[in-house]
Design an enzyme around this catalytic site. Sequence first.
Site, PDB file in Angstrom:
ATOM      1  N   ARG A   1       0.742  -1.435  -0.004  1.00 17.40           N
ATOM      2  CA  ARG A   1       0.079   0.017   0.020  1.00 17.40           C
ATOM      3  C   ARG A   1       0.918   1.191  -0.548  1.00 17.40           C
ATOM      4  O   ARG A   1       0.444   1.852  -0.854  1.00 17.40           O
ATOM      5  CB  ARG A   1      -1.022  -0.280   1.080  1.00 17.40           C
ATOM      6  CG  ARG A   1      -2.166  -1.026   1.207  1.00 17.40           C
ATOM      7  CD  ARG A   1      -3.212  -1.509   2.470  1.00 17.40           C
ATOM      8  NE  ARG A   1      -3.914  -2.334   1.696  1.00 17.40           N
ATOM      9  CZ  ARG A   1      -4.864  -2.888   2.703  1.00 17.40           C
ATOM     10  NH1 ARG A   1      -5.383  -1.981   4.091  1.00 17.40           N
ATOM     11  NH2 ARG A   1      -5.714  -3.022   1.567  1.00 17.40           N
TER      12      ARG A   1
ATOM     13  N   TYR B   1      -7.299   0.099  -6.800  1.00 15.26           N
ATOM     14  CA  TYR B   1      -6.548  -1.085  -6.361  1.00 15.26           C
ATOM     15  C   TYR B   1      -5.712  -1.555  -4.765  1.00 15.26           C
ATOM     16  O   TYR B   1      -6.086  -0.315  -4.466  1.00 15.26           O
ATOM     17  CB  TYR B   1      -5.843  -1.497  -7.574  1.00 15.26           C
ATOM     18  CG  TYR B   1      -4.632  -1.564  -8.300  1.00 15.26           C
ATOM     19  CD1 TYR B   1      -3.659  -0.021  -7.193  1.00 15.26           C
ATOM     20  CD2 TYR B   1      -4.575  -1.428  -9.059  1.00 15.26           C
ATOM     21  CE1 TYR B   1      -2.425   0.376  -7.935  1.00 15.26           C
ATOM     22  CE2 TYR B   1      -2.773  -0.897  -9.664  1.00 15.26           C
ATOM     23  CZ  TYR B   1      -2.662  -0.363  -8.709  1.00 15.26           C
ATOM     24  OH  TYR B   1      -1.060   0.362  -9.244  1.00 15.26           O
ATOM     25  N   GLU B   2      -5.395  -2.833  -4.670  1.00 11.34           N
ATOM     26  CA  GLU B   2      -5.175  -2.844  -3.348  1.00 11.34           C
ATOM     27  C   GLU B   2      -5.200  -1.882  -1.698  1.00 11.34           C
ATOM     28  O   GLU B   2      -4.854  -1.478  -1.002  1.00 11.34           O
ATOM     29  CB  GLU B   2      -3.194  -1.463  -3.273  1.00 11.34           C
ATOM     30  CG  GLU B   2      -2.317  -2.566  -2.295  1.00 11.34           C
ATOM     31  CD  GLU B   2      -1.986  -3.927  -2.497  1.00 11.34           C
ATOM     32  OE1 GLU B   2      -2.105  -4.428  -3.429  1.00 11.34           O
ATOM     33  OE2 GLU B   2      -1.740  -4.175  -1.102  1.00 11.34           O
ATOM     34  N   GLY B   3      -7.421  -2.079  -2.299  1.00  6.08           N
ATOM     35  CA  GLY B   3      -8.165  -1.382  -1.406  1.00  6.08           C
ATOM     36  C   GLY B   3      -8.400   0.033  -1.373  1.00  6.08           C
ATOM     37  O   GLY B   3      -7.920   0.649  -1.192  1.00  6.08           O
TER      38      GLY B   3
ATOM     39  N   GLN C   1      -9.602   2.463   2.821  1.00  7.50           N
ATOM     40  CA  GLN C   1      -8.470   2.598   3.873  1.00  7.50           C
ATOM     41  C   GLN C   1      -8.207   3.373   5.064  1.00  7.50           C
ATOM     42  O   GLN C   1      -7.692   3.098   6.180  1.00  7.50           O
ATOM     43  CB  GLN C   1      -6.558   3.542   3.289  1.00  7.50           C
ATOM     44  CG  GLN C   1      -6.799   2.563   1.876  1.00  7.50           C
ATOM     45  CD  GLN C   1      -5.616   2.277   2.062  1.00  7.50           C
ATOM     46  OE1 GLN C   1      -4.968   1.318   2.682  1.00  7.50           O
ATOM     47  NE2 GLN C   1      -5.718   0.790   1.071  1.00  7.50           N
TER      48      GLN C   1
END
Lengths: 595, 595
Positions: free
Chosen positions: B296, B440-442, B447
């Site tokens: 992240r 992406y990546e959460g 977040q």
Amino acid sequence: MPTYKAPVREFMFLYRNVLHVDRHSNLPAFAEAPLDLVEQILGEGAKFCENVLQPLNAVGDHEGCKRSPDGSVTTPTGFKDAYRQLVDGGWPALGADPVYGGQGLPHVVSLAWNEMVSSANMAFGMYPGLSHGAYEAIHHHGSDAQKDMYLPKLVTGEWTGTMNLTEPHCGTDLGLLRTKAVPQGDGSYKISGQKIFISAGEHDLAENIIHLVIARIEGAPAGTKGISLFIVPKFLVNADGSLGARNGVVCGKIEEKMGIHGNATCVMQYEDAVGHLIGEPNKGLAVMFVMMNEARLGVGLQGVAQAEGAYQAALAFAKDRRQGRSLTGPKEPDQPADSILVHPDVRRMLMDIKSVTEGGRAFLFWTALYGDLLHKSPDPAVREKAGDYMALMTPVLKGFLTDRGYANATNCQQIYGGHGYIEEWGMSQFVRDARIAQIYEGANGIQALDLVGRKLAANGGRAVFTFFNEIDAFIADNADDAQMKPFIDALTSSKAQLQDGTMWLMQNGMSNFDNAGAASHDYLHLFGLTALTYMWALMVKASFDGKKGKPDPFFDAKIAVGRHYIDRVLPDAAAHLAKLKTGAGTVMALPADAF
Amino acid sequence: MPTYKAPVREFMFLYRNVLHVDRHSNLPAFAEAPLDLVEQILGEGAKFCENVLQPLNAVGDHEGCKRSPDGSVTTPTGFKDAYRQLVDGGWPALGADPVYGGQGLPHVVSLAWNEMVSSANMAFGMYPGLSHGAYEAIHHHGSDAQKDMYLPKLVTGEWTGTMNLTEPHCGTDLGLLRTKAVPQGDGSYKISGQKIFISAGEHDLAENIIHLVIARIEGAPAGTKGISLFIVPKFLVNADGSLGARNGVVCGKIEEKMGIHGNATCVMQYEDAVGHLIGEPNKGLAVMFVMMNEARLGVGLQGVAQAEGAYQAALAFAKDRRQGRSLTGPKEPDQPADSILVHPDVRRMLMDIKSVTEGGRAFLFWTALYGDLLHKSPDPAVREKAGDYMALMTPVLKGFLTDRGYANATNCQQIYGGHGYIEEWGMSQFVRDARIAQIYEGANGIQALDLVGRKLAANGGRAVFTFFNEIDAFIADNADDAQMKPFIDALTSSKAQLQDGTMWLMQNGMSNFDNAGAASHDYLHLFGLTALTYMWALMVKASFDGKKGKPDPFFDAKIAVGRHYIDRVLPDAAAHLAKLKTGAGTVMALPADAF
């Protein structure tokens, strides 16, 4: 894939409950448009947009327009047929002058049609949209012969129109233009030069294209004082109205753009093309500016329209997609997960978008009504106020609503998560299409400069002070209404902020013009936020009034969304005020080579 | 077309003047990386990124990746050769463990390399980027045999890696996953299922691809408690390290995306693919979470990197493009117009972007240094603080810097005017590429929820209070420094705002979790803005110190840009605070069917 349902109820709420359009039924245009008829027309238009135009939106994005080596351009599959249906349905004539075959409806009515078209298929909507610009230029400034020759077929849509301003080396600064016009002695001119970014410059939808082109007559002064406006038809038009020879204008290239792929953005090559002057020589820019208010309002509308289309898609997805559980416990325990509409952060985005879209639509329609009054009212005082408001609000509508429209389309895409990034889901297109509205018809920085540099100061600030007085009167009228209190409080402080920013500009913008330039963007947004506070106060009041007649969840929702606007969107105003009051300070501090 | 010049001076300023990386030279990894050597390495890396990767950025966007009917994937022209050069240059090994052939440099150093790669060619950079994720998972949680088998070739880049999490019906909510793993009795499993959105899932750059796949072992509990992580190589690996049979995994489709076209985003079909468990059964999600901090942080870096690349292009255009005149009179009267860098609104955008990009980079590097200390420091107190900071700051870095990165890339495009919308000018790509980093990546909403729901409350809020104390100490240390006063004042009020928001959340988020959810986005941005205020205070102090040694316009510019951040960016913090304190109120007010 997204679908679209036209918000006819929203339009009618504005007409009936907020703007009270029927109060103007004594005026021409309005007399012909009782609201029941308007509702019927918009209902028919809604079907066309929902069923014919919207399904072609993704097609247009995917296929784009294709140019053949001979310069001809093919629009995406289905556009030609849809355009024929548009013409057959008489839609381009909606707001046009009955003298030339138009239906003469008020602008505030045709605006709803335009929004629906733009939500359903922005790229398609630009073909008739640009025609309307050419219609306006000829209608306002053409000779009677020119009107008779060009307007009837622009009104029906049999012919389309374009606006040719930009050249490779000049966009904002049109004084640099090089396209030249050589008088032929018979009243006509030969036009030569290159124009770029010409929307709908060439296509296969109509039998003729009427280009409006700015150029410099040989020997005219340099800069903006030597710019003239010409009609340059793709096919010359014979005296009997039939089409003559092909003119010396050709599409040299179609640009590959980020979005609005369904609209052909052309490089246009003029080589000794026959052109006819509109208005006086060297006064072309003034003619253009007259038309710009309406065009820019139309672009502001695109910001709202794209946000509306994207919102509808995002809402449907949020109701359908199941991921995780509500933070306060499962809401649908029999399902494997709750719909993501239970998540506060998803709702935050939806409510933000909804409150700005509905507020922005009200601001557009409220201003458009003044546009109608400017032309139709017999009362000079009304016309003065209407003209002031049109001039003042136009850059705000264009800049604020397109910036917010893009941000809102982006948030709608965000609600889709990873799927939002995949083209086949349709959300990327909303973002990519909405993006152009911040750029064309005067980039938003130019709107901000127009606002602080020209519109605000005109007539000693008469327009903005009239607006302040109107808000003050509304506040006074509603001071005793307990239900309205949160909205009146917000409007009071919001108006005070805008007044504060206005005073700061008046005191500091003149002594150092860079202060005005550095403050312009934030002032425009402060203005937009304040105007929407006023619009929400008007809508909420109309909703409380509406509830008195008959309880209706529509009105309850309006009040809730208005409250959200106050709590969750309006706080940005203070940030804009704080920033603008720092003026040129840090903005201009860095030497050019230190960037 | 944009070009790129790596900001090596900026990196070295952070290492030498702000973070004082050399003070850690007693620690492993740091001992091997004296700053002169680091500067030399980054200088070489800069050349590679500027000359090899950046020229392929537009190629990758235009061509995209192509899948053949057999499932094989061809990357854009030039990618394969560039990747070979990358491997030959030893770049993938930069931050990897020397035991497996890595160069063992600190993360804070390899971060600069990653930024350069991402600015030059984000889509390309994702191939080695994803490999690093797979490397980390195996390095932290694999058996010795697994490490010996897979790590050396992941380190060199001869093999690449992927992360397979998402399925069509589940992204955020991985507990819903359906991919199954059937034990074969020999310690291996057979994996079957479909994974989507798999970056670098298939390509022609490397001889093998090591997929890390989460799946549910037959009979494992439902939900997140039954998720295990597997290594599933494209080609099985023999005991001697040579490649064996093709495994049962194939790319079924490449997604058409809004951007990062040069990276193949694949639908991966697993059919009885041989997989090997990493770590314990049913603990796969915990393994994934451990790796997520670094991944992240890497995505936050992409936000900064895209803004940096776009900024360089926009600045070059602003210096080159001539339109209009300065509001305070012509600056270059011998030219037909001034460069648009004279216009305050253009400068406003450039300065906003510059101040957030430089502040954001500092925040990333500052945090990454704690990441190194977490693993390298012998002092438990340092490790505790470092772990706290890494956990707390990661969602802020990811969410704040990617939201700002997208907005900044958009503003860079805006500076180009109409040209910004035309693909061949390259600005649209920055916007379209930057967009994915918010998703992406959460997704950034996740977040924000991670921040307020887990990170903030962990250990009774120890991490955030440590951060407050650190800021207080800095304020106290610099209270008497007249030059620092504007920055100390801003930091004092900014920290008070964040503290206010934190207290509000602690008091209201527990009683109604929807308050926390509704406040999360604004809290994350308030946090990011405050953190950047602190970073600017650190950088400005370092610049005043630097000036004492030798006058240098670099330091003067830093101070001016820092001042701009305070005046022109930080005011947003108050708006975020005001919004978050309204909590769930209007956000949750509307019934679902009233949207």
